[in-house]
Design an enzyme around this catalytic site. Structure first.
Site, PDB file in Angstrom:
ATOM      1  N   GLU A  52       0.834  -1.208   0.000  1.00  0.00           N
ATOM      2  CA  GLU A  52       0.000   0.000   0.000  1.00  0.00           C
ATOM      3  C   GLU A  52       0.868   1.257   0.000  1.00  0.00           C
ATOM      4  OE1 GLU A  52      -3.416  -2.102   2.875  1.00  0.00           O
ATOM      5  OE2 GLU A  52      -1.884  -0.813   3.732  1.00  0.00           O
ATOM      6  N   LYS A  74     -14.263  -2.388   7.717  1.00  0.00           N
ATOM      7  CA  LYS A  74     -13.594  -3.073   8.832  1.00  0.00           C
ATOM      8  C   LYS A  74     -12.098  -3.139   8.518  1.00  0.00           C
ATOM      9  CE  LYS A  74     -13.522  -7.953  10.352  1.00  0.00           C
ATOM     10  NZ  LYS A  74     -12.300  -8.453   9.714  1.00  0.00           N
ATOM     11  N   ASP A  75     -11.279  -2.663   9.466  1.00  0.00           N
ATOM     12  CA  ASP A  75      -9.829  -2.715   9.230  1.00  0.00           C
ATOM     13  C   ASP A  75      -9.112  -3.224  10.469  1.00  0.00           C
ATOM     14  OD1 ASP A  75      -9.611  -0.644  11.059  1.00  0.00           O
ATOM     15  OD2 ASP A  75      -8.297   0.570   9.802  1.00  0.00           O
ATOM     16  N   ASP A 109     -12.223  -6.461  -0.033  1.00  0.00           N
ATOM     17  CA  ASP A 109     -13.014  -7.695   0.085  1.00  0.00           C
ATOM     18  C   ASP A 109     -14.357  -7.381   0.727  1.00  0.00           C
ATOM     19  OD1 ASP A 109     -10.677  -7.554   2.243  1.00  0.00           O
ATOM     20  OD2 ASP A 109     -12.489  -8.273   3.234  1.00  0.00           O
TER      21      ASP A 109
HETATM   22  N1  ADE Z   1      -8.167  -5.152   5.449  1.00  0.00           N
HETATM   23  C1  ADE Z   1      -8.599  -5.554   4.252  1.00  0.00           C
HETATM   24  N2  ADE Z   1      -9.660  -6.397   4.378  1.00  0.00           N
HETATM   25  C2  ADE Z   1      -9.892  -6.526   5.699  1.00  0.00           C
HETATM   26  C3  ADE Z   1     -10.820  -7.257   6.474  1.00  0.00           C
HETATM   27  N3  ADE Z   1     -11.750  -8.015   5.897  1.00  0.00           N
HETATM   28  N4  ADE Z   1     -10.752  -7.148   7.814  1.00  0.00           N
HETATM   29  C4  ADE Z   1      -9.810  -6.387   8.394  1.00  0.00           C
HETATM   30  N5  ADE Z   1      -8.911  -5.679   7.729  1.00  0.00           N
HETATM   31  C5  ADE Z   1      -8.940  -5.738   6.394  1.00  0.00           C
END
Ligand code: ADE
Length: 251
Positions: free
Chosen positions: A22, A183-184, A209
């Site tokens: 990234e 969500k990260d 995703d």
């Molecule tokens: N980064 C990219 N996809 C993710 C996910 N599904 N959950 C947490 N962080 C992410």
């Protein structure tokens, strides 16, 4: 001390990015170089790329590769540590936390969408004791600059952070309660540290995703990482171009 909060143009920004894939396109875009004399303690893997871009001192901070396993140091612990160390060393006027995220199609997210997070919270810090419960969730509104949102084509949604790429049933319940669209694994941790030290943060997250879709998350994430990183880089460049020459109140 005079800062960009006093009506002075923003002069120093820190961009915190967890993954090398990234970070590197933005390092190239802004023509940054790696700091040979690290501002960080000896022995840590944290990497600072820096340089002038237009009138801005731009710093990209990447937590680097885990010293034992050689993979990107993703997650809240490394994100908190580098945010703290970067603020102490560089005294930025503004932080941008840029990265990828999972998105919820039920909330309108699609692969490749780029979001500015309006709110952040944790979904894996469950402490079912009054007030500790809220401390664990750590929900806070972010710095969401109105003029930047008018000017740039970014979606806006709430971000939920946890230390797992997958989603357990407990996490799912908390993410729903957080009303999250994305969500990260870093955002709420960066927000916590930056809040402690009173530095505003803009969260830019690109969807790799669909969490509530059919495909296994890790497969979909790896499949889309490089392509989605291009969209992320473009959005971050636009944000940086918009910031140049402005003070915080003009964003
Ligand atoms: N980064 C990219 N996809 C993710 C996910 N599904 N959950 C947490 N962080 C992410």
């Amino acid at each position: 001390m005079t800062t960009a909060g006093d009506g002075k143009p923003i002069s120093t920004i820190v961009i915190i990015i967890a993954m090398q894939t990234e970070a590197l396109p933005l390092v190239d875009k802004f023509r940054l170089t790696e700091d040979p004399d690290s501002v960080f303690p000896n022995g840590v893997p944290w990497v600072r790329f820096h340089g002038m871009y237009k009138d801005l001192q731009v710093n990209i901070i990447w937590p680097g590769k885990d010293l034992h396993l050689g993979v990107d140091s993703v997650g809240t612990i490394s994100a908190s540590l580098v945010t703290y160390a970067a603020i102490q060393a560089l005294k930025p006027d503004l932080i941008i936390n840029a990265g990828t995220a999972g998105g919820f199609k039920a909330k309108g997210a699609r692969v490749g969408d780029v979001y500015l997070a309006s709110d952040v919270a944790f979904h894996d810090r469950r402490i079912p004791i009054p007030v500790f419960d809220q401390y664990g969730i750590g929900a806070r509104q972010t710095f969401s600059p109105p003029n930047l949102l008018k000017e740039l084509i970014l979606k806006v949604g709430k971000l939920s952070t946890g230390d797992s790429l997958d989603m357990s049933p407990h996490d799912e319940t908390s993410i729903l309660a957080n009303d999250a669209t994305i969500k990260d694994m870093e955002g709420a941790a960066v927000a916590y540290v930056a809040d402690l030290l009173s530095v505003p943060v803009i969260f830019i997250k690109a969807v790799t995703d669909i969490v509530d879709g059919e495909k296994p998350t890790s497969e979909e994430f790896l499949q889309n990482l490089v392509a989605v990183t291009a969209a992320l880089g473009q959005a971050v460049s636009q944000v940086v171009d918009f910031i140049t020459g402005k003070c915080l109140g003009q964003l």
